[in-house]
Design a protein around this motif. Structure first.
Motif, short mmCIF file in Angstrom:
data_model
loop_
_atom_site.label_atom_id
_atom_site.label_comp_id
_atom_site.label_asym_id
_atom_site.label_seq_id
_atom_site.Cartn_x
_atom_site.Cartn_y
_atom_site.Cartn_z
N TRP A 154 -13.36 -15.34 2.83
CA TRP A 154 -13.38 -15.12 1.39
C TRP A 154 -13.70 -13.66 1.11
N SER A 155 -14.69 -13.17 1.84
CA SER A 155 -15.17 -11.82 1.58
C SER A 155 -14.07 -10.80 1.85
N GLN A 156 -13.38 -10.98 3.01
CA GLN A 156 -12.30 -10.04 3.33
C GLN A 156 -11.17 -10.15 2.33
N GLU A 157 -10.90 -11.41 1.91
CA GLU A 157 -9.84 -11.59 0.92
C GLU A 157 -10.19 -10.89 -0.38
N ALA A 158 -11.47 -11.01 -0.79
CA ALA A 158 -11.90 -10.33 -2.02
C ALA A 158 -11.71 -8.83 -1.89
N ALA A 159 -12.07 -8.29 -0.70
CA ALA A 159 -11.94 -6.84 -0.51
C ALA A 159 -10.49 -6.43 -0.63
N MET A 160 -9.58 -7.21 -0.01
CA MET A 160 -8.18 -6.83 -0.03
C MET A 160 -7.61 -6.90 -1.45
N LYS A 161 -7.93 -8.00 -2.17
CA LYS A 161 -7.41 -8.11 -3.53
C LYS A 161 -7.94 -6.98 -4.41
N TYR A 162 -9.25 -6.74 -4.29
CA TYR A 162 -9.87 -5.69 -5.10
C TYR A 162 -9.23 -4.35 -4.77
N PHE A 163 -9.04 -4.12 -3.46
CA PHE A 163 -8.49 -2.82 -3.06
C PHE A 163 -7.07 -2.62 -3.57
N LEU A 164 -6.19 -3.61 -3.33
CA LEU A 164 -4.79 -3.40 -3.69
C LEU A 164 -4.64 -3.25 -5.21
N LEU A 165 -5.33 -4.13 -5.96
CA LEU A 165 -5.21 -4.03 -7.41
C LEU A 165 -5.88 -2.76 -7.92
N ALA A 171 -6.31 0.12 -6.29
CA ALA A 171 -5.51 1.30 -5.96
C ALA A 171 -4.30 1.37 -6.89
N PHE A 172 -3.70 0.22 -7.19
CA PHE A 172 -2.55 0.17 -8.09
C PHE A 172 -2.93 0.71 -9.47
N THR A 173 -4.06 0.23 -10.02
CA THR A 173 -4.42 0.69 -11.36
C THR A 173 -4.91 2.12 -11.35
N SER A 174 -5.53 2.57 -10.23
CA SER A 174 -5.93 3.98 -10.29
C SER A 174 -4.72 4.88 -10.19
N ALA A 175 -3.63 4.42 -9.56
CA ALA A 175 -2.39 5.20 -9.59
C ALA A 175 -1.84 5.25 -11.02
N ILE A 176 -1.93 4.13 -11.73
CA ILE A 176 -1.46 4.14 -13.13
C ILE A 176 -2.33 5.09 -13.96
N PHE A 204 0.82 -1.19 0.00
CA PHE A 204 0.00 0.00 0.00
C PHE A 204 0.87 1.26 0.00
N MET A 205 2.01 1.19 0.72
CA MET A 205 2.94 2.33 0.69
C MET A 205 3.46 2.54 -0.72
N GLY A 206 3.66 1.44 -1.46
CA GLY A 206 4.07 1.56 -2.86
C GLY A 206 3.06 2.35 -3.67
N VAL A 207 1.76 2.05 -3.44
CA VAL A 207 0.71 2.78 -4.15
C VAL A 207 0.77 4.26 -3.81
N GLU A 208 0.97 4.54 -2.52
CA GLU A 208 1.05 5.95 -2.11
C GLU A 208 2.23 6.65 -2.77
#
Lengths: 99, 535
Positions: free
Chosen positions: B194-205, B207-212, A31-35
């Motif tokens: 499962w639900s929490q895992e889905a949230a984490m995967k969705y969030f990290l990916l 956030a990564f693509t919205s940074a791109i 997450f820090m990487g994203v930031e």
């Protein structure tokens, strides 16, 4: 003052952030990487604002900061919740969902 | 100097905002804010009914507002509001109406509760799964009614997304629609890991693509000196040769949008999140996120991309073909119903993309029609999934029975429910007399007209393969019977009685799927009139 230096620096920071996201295991570090990527983008925006003599790039940087703050709230909530459940914040441990 | 400051101080003119075209968005976001206040001030017992009425009224009101604005937009071609930040033209208005309508139907499924009064969401999302706190919360009958405002905020973002006139608005809308969805994915009552895992995967990916995406925005700002789409389009017209800022910017922005629609190679999150998220939310995001993200993608492709079309064409074509191939082939190998629908969503992204890449006015109207047809069927299909539940050894109804074997013979026990599900599968498969057929026909025709015949061929071949597995599901439902063996491995299965809201949603989805399939012309005319973008 050569503005392209700032762009090079921003690109390097962005690349470091992206590499962090792709390579690190701990969700907090990811997450820090994203930031870092978002802040590298802010540097690009401000540099181009200077280059174009246009304020909107600087204003956009503020928008990005606000969005990043909102993202932190949601992201840390999810990561902390996972950590409390599993006692681990490693992205390799969350592997229940698969074909 | 003081004089100059005074002049600036007194010379302030408030911005002139034309509020009327913003009414649909303001209604939904305003109701979201009101929903947060309801959480704070309304006693617990009353919260669910108040929130539900508020949410349904807001989405229905947005739909009415869209209808009221329609005549004006049809005659004038649309208006530019907020100094160019939002463009309310034909496609934007139609997409806003579609988001409001599909969110309304999805809200019915979100709100529904089973026999024992339990909805699909964790009683306390903060409680650790399996803890005493969680058990107490369940016994007390607590409910996480924040779900409704979150859905409204996401819907509001989705309604801004296709209407964004500049890339900054697009980025903020992207986040406004994504952040609530990350939370909602993690709120499942059952299978909470499962639900929490889905949230984490969705969030990290995500956030990564919205940074791109954002870095792409910054590059385009450097290229054109503005993030307004019209200014970028003008700048592309005067550019000689290939500007790395333009190409890099367009590619990175497109990556952000292709992630949201779930195109290969940015699809990895789709099956996991679709499977892990609470099923009503999966239906909501499968339909509405797709509508919103394709709307934004259409605007980008039709306003900015034409200048770099020849450079991007091979990449876009490869994305389309890969998406169709991966979506159809991977879904053949799945055994979990929600995962099957997740991979099928990827395949449909590929089919819709053929109409987007066609760069043809018919492509826009074809995509709009396809999105409506797909949205109706996918919400209906996930609504059916919420009703088919496992039964544990003590005879208590537990989580959803998502394994394909558990669905065997459902057609004999619950013919209406299974019949509706089969109808949605046939619509996905593109069988004539269902909405899916007209949608597929429209986008593939547009692809051929736009000179993208290979993509149309890929789409038709992909559809043919897809028919195979949709028909397989129909066969499982109606022509195979449950073995005691399967019952022992997966547990018995029942169809729960609910409060009836899900049934209403399924009914609406069935009516839409058949109606758009048998009598498509009114809607086709409507989206045909709407298919012009204001740059």
């Amino acid at each position: 003052m050569n503005l392209s230096n700032y762009l090079v620096l921003a690109s390097v920071l962005f690349a470091i952030g992206a590499t962090t996201v792709l390579l690190r295991r701990n969700a907090i570090i990811v997450f820090m990487g994203v930031e870092l990527m978002l802040n590298a983008t802010n540097l690009v925006l401000v540099t181009f604002a200077r280059q174009h003599g246009d304020l909107s790039g600087q204003v956009m940087a503020f928008f990005v900061m606000v969005v990043a703050a909102a993202e932190v709230v949601v992201g840390l909530a999810i990561i902390v919740q996972i950590f409390r459940t599993r006692r681990s914040a490693s992205v390799d441990d969350v592997n229940l969902l698969k074909s | 100097m003081t004089g100059a400051y005074t002049a600036v101080g007194t010379g302030f003119t408030p911005p002139d905002v034309d509020w009327a075209p913003l009414a649909p968005v303001l209604l939904v976001l305003g109701a979201g804010v009101a929903g947060v206040l309801v959480e704070a001030f309304v006693p617990q017992r009353l919260r669910r009914p108040v929130q539900l009425v508020l949410a349904l009224a807001a989405t229905a009101g947005a739909l009415v507002a869209v209808a009221a604005l329609w005549a004006g937009v049809r005659d004038t071609g649309g208006t530019v509001v907020l100094g160019g930040s939002m463009i309310l033209d034909g496609p934007a208005l139609v997409l806003q109406g579609m988001v409001a309508l599909l969110a309304l139907v999805a809200l019915l499924v979100v709100a529904d509760r089973g026999q024992n009064g339990e909805d699909a969401f964790a009683p306390q999302a903060a409680a650790v799964p399996g803890s005493q706190y969680e058990r107490t919360a369940t016994e007390q009958g607590l409910a996480q009614t924040e779900v409704y405002p979150l859905v409204l905020f996401a819907s509001g973002g989705m309604m801004i997304f296709p209407a964004a006139g500049d890339l900054l608005t697009m980025f903020v809308a992207l986040e406004v629609l994504s952040l609530p969805l990350y939370i909602l994915s993690g709120l499942g009552r059952r299978h909470r890991l499962w639900s929490q895992e889905a949230a984490m995967k969705y969030f990290l990916l995500g956030a990564f693509t919205s940074a791109i995406f954002l870095f792409g925005v910054a590059l385009l700002y450097g290229f054109a000196g503005s993030v307004r789409l019209s200014v970028i389009a003008e700048a592309t017209a005067t550019t000689v040769g290939l500007d790395p800022l333009l190409l890099g910017g367009v590619v990175m922005v497109a990556i952000g949008l292709l992630f949201k629609v779930g195109a290969v190679p940015f699809h990895a999150w789709t099956p996991d999140v679709y499977q892990g998220a609470p099923t009503p939310i999966t239906g909501f995001m499968a339909a509405c996120t797709k509508v919103a993200a394709f709307g934004a993608l259409l605007r980008l492709v039709y306003v900015v991309v034409p200048a770099v079309e020849w450079d991007l064409r091979p990449v876009l074509w490869a994305v389309v073909i890969l998406t169709i191939a991966v979506g159809t082939l991977a879904s053949l190998a799945q055994q979990d119903m929600k995962r099957i629908l997740g991979y099928s969503a990827i395949a449909h992204t590929g089919f819709i993309l053929t109409g987007v890449v066609a760069l043809d006015v018919d492509g826009v109207s074809g995509v709009l029609f396809y999105l409506l047809a797909y949205g109706a069927a996918v919400i209906g299909a996930f609504a059916v999934v919420t009703l088919v539940r496992s039964v544990d050894a003590q005879g208590r109804v537990t989580g959803e029975a998502t394994h394909l074997n558990q669905w065997a013979g459902l057609g004999r026990r619950s013919p209406w429910l299974a019949g509706a599900f089969c109808l949605f599968m046939l619509s996905f498969a593109g069988i004539p007399l269902t909405a899916g057929f007209i949608g597929k026909f429209a986008v593939f025709t547009a692809a051929v007209d736009g000179g993208a015949t290979p993509l149309a061929v890929a789409g038709v071949v992909g559809s043919a393969v897809a028919v195979f597995f949709y028909i397989r599901i129909v066969m499982v439902l109606f022509f195979s019977s449950r073995s005691p063996e399967a019952d022992r491995v997966h547990g018995a299965v029942t169809v729960v009685r609910s409060e009836g809201l899900t049934t209403v949603a399924i009914g609406l989805a069935v009516v839409a799927t058949i109606g758009l399939g048998v009598l498509p012309s009114p809607v086709l005319d409507l989206v045909g009139e709407a298919a012009r973008f204001i740059p």
